[in-house]
Design a protein around this motif. Sequence first.
Motif: not given
Length: 244
Positions: A79, A83, A230
Motif C-alpha cells: 500500500k 501510494s 489498493t
Amino acid sequence: MDCGIITSKTVLLLLNVIFWAAGGALAYVGSYVIKSYNNFDNFLEDKYTLIPAAIIITVGVVMFIIGTVGCCATLRESKVGLSFFLMILLAMFAAEVAALVFALIYQGRIKGDLERSMSDVFQKYDGENSESRAVDYLQSQLQCCGVQTYMNWTTMPWFSSSNNTVPISCCKQNNTECTGKLDQPDLLNTQGCEVKLEQLLQDVMSYAMLVILGFAIIKFFGMLSVCVITCKSGRRTGYQTLYV
C-alpha cells in the motif's frame, strides 16, 4: 486471486516496462526538439519555446527510475509503495499536461517569432560573421533562399557589396555552375526560408505533442490500476476466510 487485481497488476507491470522504454524514448524526443531548435536559434527570439523539451527530458529520466519502484510495489501489493507510485504518476501526469499546454502556446507563436527575427539576421549577412554561418546553414539544409523569396536578397547590403549576387548557399545542391547571379534562376533555390523553417519547427512541436499525449493517456490508465489494486487489497486484508 481476484480477476480485477490480476488485470490491474498486469496493466501496471506492462506500464513499468513501458516506463523503462519510454524513459529513453522521451529523453531522445526532448533532445531532438532541443537540437532542432538550436540549429536555428539565430532566427528564434523566444527561448521559452524549449520549455516543453526540458519538461519531456525531465519526465523521461524520472520514468526510467520509477519503473523499478513501481514494479516492486505492484508485485508486493504494498500500500505504501503503491501510494508513492500513484503520487509519482500524478506528478508526471501533471507535468506532461503542462508540457502539452506550453507546446500548444508556443506552436502558435512560432510564425510571429520568425517574422520578427529572420529579416534582422539576413540583413546582417556579410559572409563571415555568426549570422552568416546561420543563414548559410539554414539555406543549404532547407534548400531555400531569402526570407519570403530569393528576391529578398536584392534589398540587403550583401547583394550590392557582392556584385549583385546571392550567397552560394542559395544554389541547388551538387550544382557547380551556380555563381549566385539572379540571371540563373534555374540554378537557385527560389523558395523563401521562412515558410520552410516554420513548417519544420511546427512538425517537430507536433511530434513532441503527440508523444506527450500518448504517455499522458498511459499514465491515466496506470493511475486507475493502482486505485483498483489498493482498494481490492484493502478488502482482502480486512476479512479472513473461515474454514469449517
